[in-house]
Scaffold this motif. Structure first.
Motif, short mmCIF file in Angstrom:
data_model
loop_
_atom_site.label_atom_id
_atom_site.label_comp_id
_atom_site.label_asym_id
_atom_site.label_seq_id
_atom_site.Cartn_x
_atom_site.Cartn_y
_atom_site.Cartn_z
N LEU A 110 -6.93 21.19 1.98
CA LEU A 110 -6.21 19.77 2.82
C LEU A 110 -4.81 20.31 2.62
O LEU A 110 -4.34 19.77 3.34
N GLU A 111 -3.95 20.91 2.00
CA GLU A 111 -3.13 20.88 1.93
C GLU A 111 -2.64 22.55 3.16
O GLU A 111 -1.90 22.27 3.57
N ALA B 57 -1.26 20.01 10.42
CA ALA B 57 -1.70 19.01 11.81
C ALA B 57 0.21 18.73 11.42
O ALA B 57 0.36 17.83 12.54
N ILE B 58 0.86 19.23 11.09
CA ILE B 58 2.46 19.74 11.64
C ILE B 58 2.77 19.80 12.73
O ILE B 58 2.73 21.44 12.83
N TRP B 59 2.94 19.34 14.09
CA TRP B 59 2.84 19.88 15.13
C TRP B 59 4.24 21.00 15.30
O TRP B 59 5.39 20.48 14.60
N GLN B 60 4.39 21.86 15.26
CA GLN B 60 5.17 22.86 14.86
C GLN B 60 5.03 23.74 16.93
O GLN B 60 4.82 24.71 16.93
N PRO B 61 6.16 22.78 17.74
CA PRO B 61 5.97 23.74 19.16
C PRO B 61 6.40 24.76 19.48
O PRO B 61 6.18 25.61 20.56
N ASP B 62 7.57 25.56 18.60
CA ASP B 62 7.87 26.77 18.31
C ASP B 62 7.50 27.58 17.35
O ASP B 62 7.85 27.90 16.87
N SER B 63 6.40 28.54 17.63
CA SER B 63 5.65 29.60 17.29
C SER B 63 6.60 30.81 16.61
O SER B 63 6.16 30.89 15.44
N ASN B 64 7.58 30.86 16.51
CA ASN B 64 9.05 31.59 16.34
C ASN B 64 9.56 30.83 15.51
O ASN B 64 10.83 31.77 14.38
N PRO C 173 8.82 26.39 6.68
CA PRO C 173 7.71 27.18 5.00
C PRO C 173 6.74 26.05 5.22
O PRO C 173 6.30 25.47 4.90
N ARG C 174 5.39 26.81 4.59
CA ARG C 174 4.32 26.22 4.09
C ARG C 174 4.19 25.90 3.10
O ARG C 174 4.19 24.49 2.90
N GLU C 175 5.68 26.24 2.22
CA GLU C 175 6.25 25.07 1.30
C GLU C 175 6.67 23.50 1.85
O GLU C 175 6.71 22.31 0.77
N VAL C 176 6.63 23.37 2.84
CA VAL C 176 6.88 21.76 3.04
C VAL C 176 5.54 20.89 2.70
O VAL C 176 5.85 19.71 2.72
N ARG D 136 4.30 20.45 0.38
CA ARG D 136 4.60 19.35 -1.32
C ARG D 136 6.08 18.78 -1.62
O ARG D 136 6.27 18.89 -2.47
N THR D 137 6.88 18.98 -0.36
CA THR D 137 7.45 18.13 -0.83
C THR D 137 7.38 16.27 -0.83
O THR D 137 5.71 16.37 -0.52
N PRO D 138 8.08 15.75 -1.10
CA PRO D 138 8.09 14.43 -1.67
C PRO D 138 7.10 13.13 -0.42
O PRO D 138 6.20 12.49 -0.87
N ALA D 139 7.97 14.00 0.44
CA ALA D 139 7.50 12.70 1.38
C ALA D 139 5.76 12.95 2.43
O ALA D 139 5.10 12.80 3.09
N LEU D 140 5.74 14.42 2.21
CA LEU D 140 4.36 14.96 2.36
C LEU D 140 2.68 15.23 1.37
O LEU D 140 2.07 15.05 1.78
N ARG D 141 3.28 15.21 0.17
CA ARG D 141 2.31 15.28 -0.87
C ARG D 141 1.38 14.28 -1.09
O ARG D 141 0.38 14.54 -1.24
N PRO D 142 1.81 12.81 -0.77
CA PRO D 142 0.95 11.40 -1.14
C PRO D 142 -0.79 12.04 -0.01
O PRO D 142 -1.69 11.38 -0.23
N TYR D 143 -0.11 12.66 1.14
CA TYR D 143 -1.14 12.86 2.11
C TYR D 143 -3.12 13.38 1.40
O TYR D 143 -3.59 13.67 1.69
N VAL D 144 -2.21 14.34 0.12
CA VAL D 144 -3.19 15.46 -0.37
C VAL D 144 -3.36 15.54 -1.67
O VAL D 144 -4.83 15.67 -2.06
N GLU D 145 -2.27 14.88 -2.08
CA GLU D 145 -2.20 14.71 -3.83
C GLU D 145 -3.05 14.26 -4.42
O GLU D 145 -3.68 12.99 -4.13
#
Length: 164
Positions: free
Chosen positions: A16-17, A23-30, A34-37, A39-48
């Motif tokens: 799920l991580e 699931a994070i839309w990133q239109p510019d592939s360049n 970073p994958r660590e995003v 683990r931020t407090p805003a996103l962690r609740p979705y999978v923790e």
């Protein structure tokens, strides 16, 4: 490619991580975050500790014995919060499996599962310019709020007659 949609297995929960990152839309592939995003407090609740809360629900898309996507939801006050007891969902496929209709089938299966569980609605957030927004509209989601370029969308599961 044969697609199997099934509930996630306990041993697959760490995936799920990865799918949260996808699931994070990133239109510019360049200029990817970073994958660590995830683990931020805003996103962690979705999978923790996923699976530990009442209402946690996850289906995966499997092709050739490999999990290639997931659609999951839980009741949290996340970016797509629309009310108490309304779960917020996330859905993602690995990039090489997008555009095949798998996301549509996976999301439909999750909506059917939630409806069968007696869930009245589900919500999400999506960038307005993200191509996935069109999928959500087709499946019966409607925009209930907009913050900058981000839509908060909700699908009322009791009235799915208009959804494809």
């Amino acid at each position: 490619m044969e697609l199997l949609i099934r509930p996630i297995r306990q041993t697959e929960l760490p995936l799920l991580e990865d799918f949260l990152y996808e699931a994070i839309w990133q239109p510019d592939s360049n200029r990817r975050l970073p994958r660590e995003v995830v683990r931020t407090p805003a996103l962690r609740p979705y999978v923790e500790a996923f699976g530990s809360q009442d209402g946690d629900c996850c289906l995966v898309a499997e092709v050739g014995g490999e999990v290639v996507g997931a659609a999951w939801c839980r009741v949290i006050r996340g970016f797509g919060w629309t009310g108490e007891r309304i779960p917020e969902l996330a859905v993602a496929l690995y990039s090489s499996f997008r555009g095949c209709g798998f996301g549509t089938r996976l999301l439909r299966a999750l909506l059917e599962e939630l409806s069968g569980r007696g869930c009245c609605a589900v919500s999400l957030s999506v960038q307005r310019d993200n191509p996935a927004a069109r999928l959500y509209l087709r499946l019966g989601f409607r925009t209930v709020a907009e913050h900058g370029g981000e839509w908060v969308m909700r699908c009322d599961l009791g009235d799915r007659t208009g959804a494809e």
